[in-house]
Enzyme design. Structure first.
Site, PDB file in Angstrom:
ATOM      1  N   GLY A   1      -0.712  -1.330  11.068  1.00 31.46           N
ATOM      2  CA  GLY A   1      -0.690  -0.283  10.092  1.00 31.46           C
ATOM      3  C   GLY A   1      -0.181  -0.749   8.597  1.00 31.46           C
ATOM      4  O   GLY A   1       0.202  -1.739   8.391  1.00 31.46           O
TER       5      GLY A   1
ATOM      6  N   GLY B   1       4.766  -1.867   2.993  1.00 33.01           N
ATOM      7  CA  GLY B   1       4.076  -3.011   3.276  1.00 33.01           C
ATOM      8  C   GLY B   1       3.260  -3.033   4.420  1.00 33.01           C
ATOM      9  O   GLY B   1       2.835  -1.999   4.421  1.00 33.01           O
ATOM     10  N   LYS B   2       3.390  -3.919   5.122  1.00 33.78           N
ATOM     11  CA  LYS B   2       2.408  -3.861   6.492  1.00 33.78           C
ATOM     12  C   LYS B   2       3.345  -3.898   7.723  1.00 33.78           C
ATOM     13  O   LYS B   2       4.259  -4.397   7.689  1.00 33.78           O
ATOM     14  CB  LYS B   2       1.566  -5.054   6.681  1.00 33.78           C
ATOM     15  CG  LYS B   2       0.180  -4.865   5.876  1.00 33.78           C
ATOM     16  CD  LYS B   2      -0.868  -6.000   6.342  1.00 33.78           C
ATOM     17  CE  LYS B   2      -2.126  -5.938   5.700  1.00 33.78           C
ATOM     18  NZ  LYS B   2      -3.117  -6.985   5.913  1.00 33.78           N
TER      19      LYS B   2
ATOM     20  N   ASP C   1       9.674  11.834   3.862  1.00 36.37           N
ATOM     21  CA  ASP C   1       8.496  11.513   3.959  1.00 36.37           C
ATOM     22  C   ASP C   1       8.130  11.739   5.552  1.00 36.37           C
ATOM     23  O   ASP C   1       7.231  11.103   6.173  1.00 36.37           O
ATOM     24  CB  ASP C   1       8.116   9.948   3.886  1.00 36.37           C
ATOM     25  CG  ASP C   1       6.546   9.847   3.612  1.00 36.37           C
ATOM     26  OD1 ASP C   1       5.724  10.808   3.426  1.00 36.37           O
ATOM     27  OD2 ASP C   1       6.053   8.669   3.369  1.00 36.37           O
TER      28      ASP C   1
END
Ligand code: NAG
Ligand code: NAG
Ligand code: NAG
Ligand code: NAG
Ligand code: NAG
Length: 953
Positions: free
Chosen positions: A638, A643-644, A755
């Site tokens: 993801g 970032g990743k 979020d």
């Protein structure tokens, strides 16, 4: 919230606030992780700091590093996690006699460069003995016996050049005995080792000739009860130091090498129950031999060897079924210490005369099934003599006929007697000690693997054993009043077993410290039995009488087990692969002293003091790199603004999700520190928990528990192959609401997620919701009680319009986003689709006079249309209240939780059960209904991190 969890959280919070920690943070983190993973840790492990709080079983040095863990007989349950690898100063690890310790021994054990004593005897560890054990260069004492280890003996053990004690007995080890060849190490290199205890395994192949050499100092070689084949190597005769040799109960063939006769220090020799052939060995040279058992082999027929009578130390002669023939001479019985002679199932003939000078200690002569035709009477021998199956018994009359029945064998009994006092009757669970005081004994069984005697009726044995036990306990200054021995017996392995009870001094029960110290005296072989008892081991029973039993920690059940269960036992293969890398890395790490300090790169000037963590581990960059296959694309699961995200497997087998900050999105050191400190404290079953972090080489990474069933978004879109019916959706809503409520109302300081969306809600293997990605959350500081002014962040469609307008963030912004997720739960639509905003669409379509508020056209068919959606209208009402324009009109998250619980109760559901167990079917298993293809772009999404495995059927 569940009372139990609430109580647990209070404990956690209390500990956080009262910690004035001094223990090295890396060590403290490892111990805290054990505390979470294990059941029944000692009660004083609730003290905030291990070294300062004098945690029972933990010893620290003056630098507040942990140097010893001794927790024998604590009743621990759980697994030994890879966190053990971070205790880099550890010298002694004794977890013996904890039957509840299971799982495999992590590779990370190989990084304990200072470890000298590793004692895991009598636990339930399984899986292979990790090869990394060969890295423990300081190891002196290795005791892994009486577990369920499988696989082969790692050849790397040959590298342990300081090893004195090697006990792998009583496991499920297979394969051959490793010896060195080429560059590969092997056990022949262990030239300082005195004990090879490998009995009761499933070892195969031959005993390698290379295994033994004249440089060795072995005294005990125990290979009994395996499946070894081939012949006894003549190299065994080169190890002059040998005192006990047990090769019995294997499938050895061939001739006994003649140079065995050179082993002039051997006291106990067991070669029975093999298929040895050739001439009867000449053992004249073994002049200190006490116990000889050659039974059940296929030697050439031979007369009874003359050399018996030269072995003047023999107590026991067993040559059952060895093709002996001819007459037996009375010289055999005149060996002065002789206690028992077993020559049954041979072809001994003629007249039996035990002579006038037979041993005064002779207890048993077993000559059943031979060809003896006569017995010379009048020798005065009155102990056991068995002659059944001889011609003598066919014809005999008169007094000798009682040799022809088996009734005369006396069964040895012994039980420590009271010392000139009258034992009182004791309350239940207590026993009278030899001094006639009632107390709760610590008990267990002593196993003597090769005693020099066979007469178990000799009381002086027990009395000398009791006094040597007491001596050991006194020398170790343990609070022991007395010991008691009972029930002596030979077991099916031909070991001599004896029950031991140890009584506390001056009190009726031992405390934890007393028990684990007694356990250590026995597990670490500090206690040396009197001469003649030979190699021994002890298995302690769990001590059921700790005063504070009820207050012992069970908290592992609330968090540790849930996380453990969520992680499950899968992907072992890649776990092992990764573990291998990890071991190499650990080795390197230990070589470099600076690297060893987790916060060596922590600059106090720019970052403040080193972080205080609860249970979270520090990882090196290399470690995480190896566990993600160098952050390979295949492991990328993801990505997001941060970032990743990568999937990785720790050496423990634990799957983790690793969030790696992009350059540019990295936080300042202080912020990063604050964040990991905060995240490490947040523990709730509906929040994804932090496993650890990496802060090194311009890298900031957060390591989270891996949640196997992916995001809510994937399940709603059908990508994951899991069908969420109405019941499951209610549970997902409830779980995520609980997680959020915890962040808002119980975390200290409170956390606003900022979020909330369906890609940040993950589903575990039981489909419990876990809120993730609060890594970029905003803390509510003390000076900003109600709101924080921030740059607006979040995801379009979920964003609270009020926050957007005012830039003032409150918990109610999360409530708004949660309302959007609730609408997503019923519609499975994106919040904004083809220019249409779900909140407005639903608001406009609601018609309260109609069934399901007239929302049929919006509903996700997979919700189970056609079934009654009990509580649906109330659910919609709640969602709409969450997305009220003004934050003040929205409920608090705890109110949301209550209302969902109400809805569930009205629908006849238990809000505290988990999803998988209470709902009908996984999508696809019911057959017939439409399937969402499980496709290769499973990992192609952004946001949280996804499922790695959902099998469509
Ligand atoms: C050991 O035994 C062998 C054969 O039995 C013999 O030749 C040899 O001399 C002996 N070695 C020693 C050192 O006694
Ligand atoms: C047994 O070995 C000894 C030397 O150790 C020798 O003197 C004796 O003759 C041998 N006996 C037999 C029967 O071979
Ligand atoms: C006993 O057996 C041996 C060898 O089998 C034989 O030589 C001997 O004659 C037998 N003695 C008697 C008394 O039967
Ligand atoms: C162990 O101790 C308990 C009492 O705590 C006793 O009832 C039990 O018989 C003991 N077991 C053995 C084998 O001595
Ligand atoms: C038992 O443990 C102590 C301390 O760890 C150690 O010094 C001692 O040598 C050990 N005993 C044995 C027989 O290994």
């Amino acid at each position: 919230m569940d009372q139990r969890i609430k109580a647990f959280l209070l404990v956690v919070l209390f500990q956080v606030s009262s910690a004035a920690a001094q223990t090295d943070p890396q060590d403290a983190a490892a111990l805290n992780s054990f505390k979470r993973l294990w059941k029944n840790t000692p009660p004083n492990w609730n003290n905030p700091d291990p070294c300062n709080g004098n945690w029972v079983g933990i010893t620290c040095n003056s630098n507040f590093r942990v140097i010893s863990i001794t927790l024998s007989s604590m009743g621990l349950e759980g697994q030994l996690s890879g966190d053990i690898g971070s205790l880099s100063e550890l010298q002694t690890l004794d977890l013996s006699y904890n039957k509840g310790l299971t799982g495999s021994l992590p590779e990370a054990i190989g990084s304990l460069m200072k470890l000298s004593n590793l004692i895991l005897l009598g636990c339930s560890f399984s899986g292979p003995i990790p090869d990394a054990i060969g890295s423990l260069k300081q190891l002196v004492f290795l005791s892994l016996n009486s577990n369920s280890f499988s696989g082969e003996i790692p050849p790397s053990i040959g590298n342990l050049s300081k090893l004195y004690w090697l006990d792998l007995a009583d496991n499920k080890l297979t394969g051959t005995i490793p010896v060195s060849s080429g560059g590969t190490p092997g056990l022949d290199m262990l030239i300082h080792t005195k004990h090879f205890h490998f009995g009761k395994n499933q070892l195969k192949g031959t005993i390698p000739s290379r295994l033994f050499n004249p440089n060795m100092v072995l005294i005990h070689v125990l290979l009994d009860g395996n499946q070894l084949t081939g012949s006894i190597p003549s190299t065994l005769g080169l190890v002059k130091t040998l005192e006990v040799v047990r090769l019995d109960r294997n499938s050895l063939t061939g001739t006994i090498p003649s140079n065995l006769n050179n082993l002039t220090n051997v006291q106990e020799l067991h070669l029975s129950n093999n298929q040895l052939t050739g001439p009867m060995p000449n053992l004249t040279g073994m002049n200190v031999l006490n116990y000889l058992d050659l039974s059940n082999n296929s030697f050439d027929p031979s007369d009874i060897p003359q050399w018996f009578s030269t072995l003047q130390g023999l107590t026991t002669l067993a040559m059952e079924g060895t093709h002996l023939q001819g007459e037996i001479t009375s010289a055999v019985f005149s060996i002065p210490q002789l206690q028992s002679v077993n020559l049954k199932n041979n072809q001994i003939n003629g007249t039996l005369d035990i002579g006038a000078k037979y041993s005064g200690q002779l207890q048993l002569i077993d000559l059943q099934n031979n060809l003896i035709s006569n017995v010379l009477e009048g020798r005065g021998y009155s102990n056991s003599l068995f002659l059944q199956g001889n011609p003598f018994c066919d014809s005999s009359t008169g007094p000798s006929t009682n040799y022809c029945t088996l009734s005369q064998q006396s069964i040895p009994t012994y039980s420590t007697r009271p010392k000139n006092c009258l034992p009182p009757s004791c309350p239940s669970g207590q026993m009278s000690n030899p001094n006639c005081k009632c107390a709760f004994p610590y008990n267990g069984t002593l196993y003597f693997r090769a005693p020099s005697f066979s007469d178990l009726s000799n009381e002086s044995l027990y009395i000398s054993l009791e006094s040597s036990l007491m001596n050991s306990f006194k020398t170790a200054q343990l609070p022991v009043d007395s010991v008691s021995l009972s029930n002596p017996r030979k077991d099916s392995d031909n070991y001599f077993d004896l029950d031991l009870e140890v009584f506390p001094s001056g009190t009726e029960r031992f405390n934890e410290l007393g028990i684990l110290n007694i356990g250590f005296v026995l597990s670490n072989q500090t206690f040396k039995p009197p001469k003649g008892f030979g190699p021994f081991f002890f298995i302690g029973s769990p001590y059921g009488a700790f005063a504070d039993l009820s207050s012992r920690s069970n908290n592992s059940v609330s968090i540790g087990v849930i996380i453990g269960a969520a992680i499950g036992g899968f992907l072992l293969v890649s776990a092992l692969l990764c573990a291998g890398y990890y071991a190499i890395r650990q080795k390197r790490r230990a070589d470099s002293v600076e690297q060893n300090k987790p916060f060596s790169s922590w600059d106090p000037n720019s970052s403040g003091s080193t972080p205080q963590l609860k249970g979270a581990r520090w990882f090196t960059f290399d470690e995480l790199k190896k566990c993600t296959n160098s952050f390979s694309e295949a492991n990328a699961i993801g990505s997001g603004g941060y970032g990743k995200v990568y999937r990785g497997t720790l050496s423990t087998g634990q799957l983790v999700a690793i969030k790696r900050a992009q350059r540019g999105s990295m936080q300042g050191n202080i912020e990063f520190k604050t964040e990991i400190e905060l995240l490490s404290r947040v523990h709730h079953k509906n929040l994804v928990s932090l496993v650890g972090f990496c802060f090194e080489r311009d890298e900031q990474m957060l390591v989270y528990e891996y949640v196997p069933n992916g995001t809510l978004k994937e399940s709603l879109s059908g990508k994951s192959g899991i069908r969420l019916d109405w019941t499951r959706r209610l549970r997902v809503a409830l779980g995520s609401a609980r997680g959020l409520a915890y962040l808002h109302e119980h975390a200290n300081p409170p956390i606003i997620h900022r979020d909330i969306k369906s890609t940040n809600i993950l589903l575990d293997d039981r489909l419990n919701a876990k809120v993730s990605d609060f890594g970029l959350s905003k803390l509510m500081g003390d000076n900003e009680k109600d709101h924080v002014t921030t740059q607006v962040k979040g995801t379009m469609g979920y964003l609270d319009p009020e926050y957007y307008m005012s830039q003032q963030l409150t918990e109610k912004s999360d409530v708004y986003s949660f309302g959007v997720v609730m609408l997503e739960l019923i519609t499975a639509r994106k919040p904004i689709e083809r220019g249409k905003y779900i909140v407005r669409e639903v608001k406009m379509a609601i018609d309260k006079t109609k069934d399901l508020y007239g929302l049929h056209e919006f509903l996700d068919p997979a919700i189970g249309l056609g079934t009654t959606l009990k509580g649906f209208e109330k659910f919609v009402d709640l969602a709409m209240s969450c997305v009220e324009e003004s934050g003040a009109d929205r409920p608090m998250m705890s109110e949301v939780v209550k209302e969902i619980e109400n809805i569930m109760q009205l629908a006849g559901l238990n809000p505290n059960a988990d999803s998988a167990s209470t709902s009908a079917s996984y999508g696809g298993t019911g057959g017939g209904h439409p399937r969402h293809p499980y496709n290769d772009d499973l990992f192609d999404y952004s946001g949280g991190y996804p499922a790695y495995k959902v099998e469509p059927h």
